[in-house]
Design a protein around this motif. Structure first.
Motif, PDB file in Angstrom:
ATOM      1  N   GLU A 166      -9.802  -1.495 -14.242  1.00  0.00           N
ATOM      2  CA  GLU A 166     -10.012  -1.055 -12.867  1.00  0.00           C
ATOM      3  C   GLU A 166      -8.768  -0.317 -12.381  1.00  0.00           C
ATOM      4  O   GLU A 166      -7.642  -0.749 -12.624  1.00  0.00           O
ATOM      5  CB  GLU A 166     -10.280  -2.249 -11.954  1.00  0.00           C
ATOM      6  N   VAL A 167      -8.996   0.791 -11.681  1.00  0.00           N
ATOM      7  CA  VAL A 167      -7.913   1.544 -11.066  1.00  0.00           C
ATOM      8  C   VAL A 167      -7.835   1.140  -9.601  1.00  0.00           C
ATOM      9  O   VAL A 167      -8.838   1.188  -8.876  1.00  0.00           O
ATOM     10  CB  VAL A 167      -8.138   3.059 -11.189  1.00  0.00           C
ATOM     11  N   ILE A 168      -6.657   0.725  -9.143  1.00  0.00           N
ATOM     12  CA  ILE A 168      -6.457   0.252  -7.778  1.00  0.00           C
ATOM     13  C   ILE A 168      -5.396   1.125  -7.114  1.00  0.00           C
ATOM     14  O   ILE A 168      -4.218   1.073  -7.478  1.00  0.00           O
ATOM     15  CB  ILE A 168      -6.008  -1.225  -7.749  1.00  0.00           C
ATOM     16  N   GLY A 169      -5.827   1.944  -6.171  1.00  0.00           N
ATOM     17  CA  GLY A 169      -4.914   2.842  -5.475  1.00  0.00           C
ATOM     18  C   GLY A 169      -4.371   2.214  -4.209  1.00  0.00           C
ATOM     19  O   GLY A 169      -4.369   0.992  -4.038  1.00  0.00           O
ATOM     20  N   ARG A 170      -3.911   3.062  -3.301  1.00  0.00           N
ATOM     21  CA  ARG A 170      -3.398   2.613  -2.014  1.00  0.00           C
ATOM     22  C   ARG A 170      -3.999   3.476  -0.915  1.00  0.00           C
ATOM     23  O   ARG A 170      -4.157   4.697  -1.089  1.00  0.00           O
ATOM     24  CB  ARG A 170      -1.866   2.719  -1.960  1.00  0.00           C
ATOM     25  N   ASP A 171      -4.345   2.838   0.231  1.00  0.00           N
ATOM     26  CA  ASP A 171      -4.822   3.613   1.360  1.00  0.00           C
ATOM     27  C   ASP A 171      -3.629   4.155   2.133  1.00  0.00           C
ATOM     28  O   ASP A 171      -2.468   3.974   1.734  1.00  0.00           O
ATOM     29  CB  ASP A 171      -5.752   2.773   2.244  1.00  0.00           C
ATOM     30  N   VAL A 172      -3.888   4.813   3.284  1.00  0.00           N
ATOM     31  CA  VAL A 172      -2.810   5.455   4.021  1.00  0.00           C
ATOM     32  C   VAL A 172      -1.821   4.453   4.590  1.00  0.00           C
ATOM     33  O   VAL A 172      -0.691   4.804   4.939  1.00  0.00           O
ATOM     34  CB  VAL A 172      -3.372   6.340   5.147  1.00  0.00           C
ATOM     35  N   ALA A 173      -2.267   3.185   4.702  1.00  0.00           N
ATOM     36  CA  ALA A 173      -1.371   2.133   5.182  1.00  0.00           C
ATOM     37  C   ALA A 173      -0.615   1.466   4.040  1.00  0.00           C
ATOM     38  O   ALA A 173       0.160   0.532   4.268  1.00  0.00           O
ATOM     39  CB  ALA A 173      -2.160   1.088   5.964  1.00  0.00           C
ATOM     40  N   GLY A 174      -0.868   1.927   2.814  1.00  0.00           N
ATOM     41  CA  GLY A 174      -0.183   1.358   1.667  1.00  0.00           C
ATOM     42  C   GLY A 174      -0.818   0.100   1.124  1.00  0.00           C
ATOM     43  O   GLY A 174      -0.216  -0.600   0.295  1.00  0.00           O
TER      44      GLY A 174
END
Length: 297
Positions: A166-174
């Motif tokens: 699974e790839v887990i990114g970050r939203d604009v709030a980190g």
């Protein structure tokens, strides 16, 4: 590793049969197009490997060459030159073929069969595939193990050959946000090499997972023929929406005031794109269509 070890008896035969040889700086050890009947293991020193005039590998202590010619009974596929004083332990064709070759063939055939089914590698010729196969390492991950950590310098490109990640990114709030899942024949980590920035996502095993991985130092030498394919796919394929947005966001940031995603891309955006990497000292270097309906890295 999937490569089986030599039996102790075979290992003793090999050790007893090896002969020490030394080569002064600038000695031509193997010449492309010429026959060879010897396998070489470098005990000290440095060698350059050229194919069709292009530097394709730099070999150092513990690495070997000459096996392709013994395995496939053809002339040398590359030129090997000592660029320092080089000490080697060598093995003749008869012993190599009777013992060592059976182990090498098993490993190479395993990786060749795998790599030849990967669509983005289809433009590579057999020698390039063999070079890539020699540079790969097999790795195993338990459920929950991390292949790649967000924010870290990218060290490895992984190709999944069993399991799911699974790839887990970050939203604009980190905050962590799921991006996509990758399965058989799909790769992660290559964009960090191509664009020279820190990792923009975590990659975590969803189940027991097996990959073959390629170190950053090998990437340019092994993956040069498909580098533009990988880069173009990330720029144009909508499945890489997450990655595209992160790059666009970083490009718009003022590095003096914003630190969110910009810090990951700073080395990529603050200067012109670096030239193709000059090979460094490293080991000898020669999928299914990407799928999914959610945004990928």
């Amino acid at each position: 590793s999937d490569q089986p070890p030599l039996d102790p008896e075979d290992l003793k035969v090999v050790a007893d049969a090896m002969v020490h040889m030394s080569f002064p700086e600038q000695t031509l050890i193997l010449e492309q197009g010429q026959p060879s009947d010897t396998f070489y293991v470098i005990s000290s020193g440095l060698c350059h490997v050229h194919r069709d005039g292009e530097l394709v590998a730099i070999l150092k202590e513990g690495q070997s060459f000459g096996e392709l010619e013994l395995m496939y009974s053809h002339d040398c596929q590359a030129t090997v030159t000592a660029v320092s004083f080089v000490d080697c332990w060598t093995l003749g064709q008869e012993v190599y073929r009777s013992i060592v070759m059976k182990v090498s063939i098993q490993k190479r055939q395993l990786y060749m069969d795998l790599l030849q089914r990967v669509p983005f590698l289809e433009t590579m010729d057999n020698y390039q595939i063999l070079t890539l196969a020699d540079a790969l390492e097999t790795t195993h991950f338990d459920t929950g193990d991390y292949l790649i950590h967000y924010g870290n310098p990218g060290g490895w490109m992984h190709i999944v050959i069993d399991g799911q990640v699974e790839v887990i990114g970050r939203d604009v709030a980190g905050q962590p946000v799921p991006v996509c899942e990758f399965g058989w024949g799909e790769s992660v980590g290559e964009l960090e090499f191509i664009h020279n920035h820190a990792c923009v996502a975590d990659v975590k095993a969803l189940c027991p997972t097996k990959t073959v991985r390629l170190h950053r130092d090998h990437f340019e030498m092994c993956m040069g023929p498909v580098r533009d394919v990988l880069k173009g796919r990330a720029e144009e394929d909508a499945t890489y929406e997450y990655y595209q947005k992160r790059r666009d966001s970083a490009a718009a940031f003022d590095f003096t005031t914003d630190t969110c995603f910009a810090s990951l891309f700073q080395s990529d955006l603050a200067a012109p794109s670096p030239p193709r990497a000059t090979p460094v000292e490293t080991e000898q270097t020669v999928w299914q269509k990407r799928r999914g309906t959610v945004a990928r890295r």
